[in-house]
Design a protein around this motif. Structure first.
Motif, PDB file in Angstrom:
ATOM      1  N   ASN A  78      -6.359  -9.634  16.310  1.00  0.00           N
ATOM      2  CA  ASN A  78      -5.191  -8.742  16.241  1.00  0.00           C
ATOM      3  C   ASN A  78      -3.887  -9.508  16.416  1.00  0.00           C
ATOM      4  O   ASN A  78      -2.926  -9.296  15.673  1.00  0.00           O
ATOM      5  N   GLU A  79      -3.852 -10.400  17.392  1.00  0.00           N
ATOM      6  CA  GLU A  79      -2.637 -11.158  17.645  1.00  0.00           C
ATOM      7  C   GLU A  79      -2.327 -12.121  16.498  1.00  0.00           C
ATOM      8  O   GLU A  79      -1.160 -12.255  16.089  1.00  0.00           O
ATOM      9  N   ILE A  80      -3.351 -12.764  15.971  1.00  0.00           N
ATOM     10  CA  ILE A  80      -3.143 -13.699  14.856  1.00  0.00           C
ATOM     11  C   ILE A  80      -2.664 -12.951  13.626  1.00  0.00           C
ATOM     12  O   ILE A  80      -1.711 -13.381  12.958  1.00  0.00           O
ATOM     13  N   MET A  81      -3.287 -11.813  13.317  1.00  0.00           N
ATOM     14  CA  MET A  81      -2.871 -11.057  12.136  1.00  0.00           C
ATOM     15  C   MET A  81      -1.467 -10.472  12.320  1.00  0.00           C
ATOM     16  O   MET A  81      -0.696 -10.392  11.359  1.00  0.00           O
ATOM     17  N   SER A  82      -1.113 -10.102  13.534  1.00  0.00           N
ATOM     18  CA  SER A  82       0.246  -9.615  13.793  1.00  0.00           C
ATOM     19  C   SER A  82       1.266 -10.718  13.528  1.00  0.00           C
ATOM     20  O   SER A  82       2.316 -10.466  12.914  1.00  0.00           O
ATOM     21  N   LEU A  83       0.983 -11.928  13.980  1.00  0.00           N
ATOM     22  CA  LEU A  83       1.869 -13.055  13.691  1.00  0.00           C
ATOM     23  C   LEU A  83       1.985 -13.288  12.190  1.00  0.00           C
ATOM     24  O   LEU A  83       3.076 -13.540  11.673  1.00  0.00           O
ATOM     25  N   GLN A  84       0.860 -13.194  11.495  1.00  0.00           N
ATOM     26  CA  GLN A  84       0.860 -13.404  10.043  1.00  0.00           C
ATOM     27  C   GLN A  84       1.688 -12.335   9.328  1.00  0.00           C
ATOM     28  O   GLN A  84       2.513 -12.642   8.475  1.00  0.00           O
ATOM     29  N   VAL A  85       1.498 -11.085   9.685  1.00  0.00           N
ATOM     30  CA  VAL A  85       2.229  -9.976   9.054  1.00  0.00           C
ATOM     31  C   VAL A  85       3.733 -10.108   9.298  1.00  0.00           C
ATOM     32  O   VAL A  85       4.542  -9.827   8.416  1.00  0.00           O
ATOM     33  N   ARG A  86       4.107 -10.560  10.492  1.00  0.00           N
ATOM     34  CA  ARG A  86       5.529 -10.743  10.812  1.00  0.00           C
ATOM     35  C   ARG A  86       6.100 -12.026  10.223  1.00  0.00           C
ATOM     36  O   ARG A  86       7.289 -12.307  10.377  1.00  0.00           O
ATOM     37  N   GLY A  87       5.255 -12.837   9.583  1.00  0.00           N
ATOM     38  CA  GLY A  87       5.720 -14.086   8.988  1.00  0.00           C
ATOM     39  C   GLY A  87       5.971 -15.187  10.006  1.00  0.00           C
ATOM     40  O   GLY A  87       6.709 -16.130   9.732  1.00  0.00           O
ATOM     41  N   GLU A  88       5.341 -15.095  11.171  1.00  0.00           N
ATOM     42  CA  GLU A  88       5.590 -16.050  12.256  1.00  0.00           C
ATOM     43  C   GLU A  88       4.460 -17.045  12.479  1.00  0.00           C
ATOM     44  O   GLU A  88       4.638 -18.021  13.211  1.00  0.00           O
ATOM     45  N   LEU A  89       3.317 -16.837  11.841  1.00  0.00           N
ATOM     46  CA  LEU A  89       2.165 -17.694  12.118  1.00  0.00           C
ATOM     47  C   LEU A  89       2.423 -19.123  11.663  1.00  0.00           C
ATOM     48  O   LEU A  89       2.174 -20.073  12.413  1.00  0.00           O
ATOM     49  N   LYS A  90       2.945 -19.313  10.467  1.00  0.00           N
ATOM     50  CA  LYS A  90       3.187 -20.661   9.959  1.00  0.00           C
ATOM     51  C   LYS A  90       4.151 -21.415  10.864  1.00  0.00           C
ATOM     52  O   LYS A  90       3.923 -22.590  11.175  1.00  0.00           O
ATOM     53  N   SER A  91       5.207 -20.767  11.324  1.00  0.00           N
ATOM     54  CA  SER A  91       6.165 -21.456  12.187  1.00  0.00           C
ATOM     55  C   SER A  91       5.532 -21.840  13.525  1.00  0.00           C
ATOM     56  O   SER A  91       5.846 -22.887  14.092  1.00  0.00           O
ATOM     57  N   GLU A  92       4.633 -20.998  14.039  1.00  0.00           N
ATOM     58  CA  GLU A  92       3.921 -21.347  15.270  1.00  0.00           C
ATOM     59  C   GLU A  92       3.037 -22.575  15.057  1.00  0.00           C
ATOM     60  O   GLU A  92       2.969 -23.454  15.913  1.00  0.00           O
ATOM     61  N   LEU A  93       2.377 -22.630  13.911  1.00  0.00           N
ATOM     62  CA  LEU A  93       1.526 -23.782  13.601  1.00  0.00           C
ATOM     63  C   LEU A  93       2.362 -25.046  13.418  1.00  0.00           C
ATOM     64  O   LEU A  93       1.971 -26.127  13.872  1.00  0.00           O
ATOM     65  N   LEU A  94       3.505 -24.913  12.780  1.00  0.00           N
ATOM     66  CA  LEU A  94       4.410 -26.059  12.614  1.00  0.00           C
ATOM     67  C   LEU A  94       4.919 -26.547  13.966  1.00  0.00           C
ATOM     68  O   LEU A  94       4.946 -27.753  14.238  1.00  0.00           O
ATOM     69  N   ARG A  95       5.341 -25.624  14.806  1.00  0.00           N
ATOM     70  CA  ARG A  95       5.865 -25.970  16.123  1.00  0.00           C
ATOM     71  C   ARG A  95       4.833 -26.760  16.931  1.00  0.00           C
ATOM     72  O   ARG A  95       5.161 -27.724  17.629  1.00  0.00           O
ATOM     73  N   ALA A  96       3.581 -26.367  16.825  1.00  0.00           N
ATOM     74  CA  ALA A  96       2.505 -27.018  17.573  1.00  0.00           C
ATOM     75  C   ALA A  96       1.982 -28.279  16.877  1.00  0.00           C
ATOM     76  O   ALA A  96       1.103 -28.950  17.398  1.00  0.00           O
ATOM     77  N   LYS A  97       2.540 -28.575  15.698  1.00  0.00           N
ATOM     78  CA  LYS A  97       2.078 -29.712  14.892  1.00  0.00           C
ATOM     79  C   LYS A  97       0.620 -29.556  14.464  1.00  0.00           C
ATOM     80  O   LYS A  97      -0.115 -30.536  14.319  1.00  0.00           O
ATOM     81  N   ALA A  98       0.205 -28.309  14.277  1.00  0.00           N
ATOM     82  CA  ALA A  98      -1.139 -28.020  13.786  1.00  0.00           C
ATOM     83  C   ALA A  98      -1.178 -28.099  12.263  1.00  0.00           C
ATOM     84  O   ALA A  98      -2.247 -28.229  11.679  1.00  0.00           O
ATOM     85  N   ILE A  99      -0.009 -27.995  11.644  1.00  0.00           N
ATOM     86  CA  ILE A  99       0.149 -28.206  10.202  1.00  0.00           C
ATOM     87  C   ILE A  99       1.441 -28.997  10.005  1.00  0.00           C
ATOM     88  O   ILE A  99       2.250 -29.114  10.937  1.00  0.00           O
ATOM     89  N   HIS A 100       1.624 -29.495   8.802  1.00  0.00           N
ATOM     90  CA  HIS A 100       2.835 -30.247   8.486  1.00  0.00           C
ATOM     91  C   HIS A 100       3.680 -29.454   7.501  1.00  0.00           C
ATOM     92  O   HIS A 100       3.176 -28.601   6.783  1.00  0.00           O
ATOM     93  N   LEU A 101       4.942 -29.759   7.452  1.00  0.00           N
ATOM     94  CA  LEU A 101       5.895 -29.028   6.631  1.00  0.00           C
ATOM     95  C   LEU A 101       5.481 -28.999   5.159  1.00  0.00           C
ATOM     96  O   LEU A 101       5.707 -28.026   4.473  1.00  0.00           O
ATOM     97  N   TRP A 102       4.836 -30.052   4.682  1.00  0.00           N
ATOM     98  CA  TRP A 102       4.466 -30.094   3.273  1.00  0.00           C
ATOM     99  C   TRP A 102       3.234 -29.270   2.956  1.00  0.00           C
ATOM    100  O   TRP A 102       2.833 -29.166   1.813  1.00  0.00           O
ATOM    101  N   ASN A 103       2.638 -28.618   3.925  1.00  0.00           N
ATOM    102  CA  ASN A 103       1.477 -27.748   3.673  1.00  0.00           C
ATOM    103  C   ASN A 103       1.942 -26.392   3.182  1.00  0.00           C
ATOM    104  O   ASN A 103       2.934 -25.875   3.512  1.00  0.00           O
TER     105      ASN A 103
END
Length: 103
Positions: A78-103
């Motif tokens: 629920n929390e992950i999908m809420s972040l995704q729907v709000r468009g915030e999941l990618k930025s959280e992953l970027l902030r944590a360096k779990a993904i890179h900007l070019w992904n």
């Protein structure tokens, strides 16, 4: 090894069970961002029951999926999908360096 020890080793950690379709879907969502999460299948680990008890003690009910981003417990599906729907999941992953900007 304890939950928080495992969480500290990677920027994106998912505690899962191999027969959980919601866990699978959440994992696939992270793969779609180009993330490479550490995935711990509790039903396949020798200390899986102990890890599951630790997750419950952290407030996870049900215990899986349990997603940690940047060492912090974000929650379950629920929390992950809420972040995704709000468009915030990618930025959280970027902030944590779990993904890179070019992904």
């Amino acid at each position: 090894m304890a939950v928080m020890d495992l969480v500290g080793q990677r920027p994106l950690v998912i505690f899962s069970k191999s027969n959980c379709c919601i866990c699978y879907s959440i994992t696939q969502l992270f793969y779609s961002f180009g993330a490479n999460p550490a995935i711990y299948e509790l039903d396949q680990l020798q200390n899986g029951k102990q890890l599951e008890r630790e997750l419950v003690a952290l407030g996870r009910q049900p215990s899986v999926p349990a997603v940690f981003i940047g060492g912090q417990l974000v929650g379950g599906s629920n929390e992950i999908m809420s972040l995704q729907v709000r468009g915030e999941l990618k930025s959280e992953l970027l902030r944590a360096k779990a993904i890179h900007l070019w992904n």
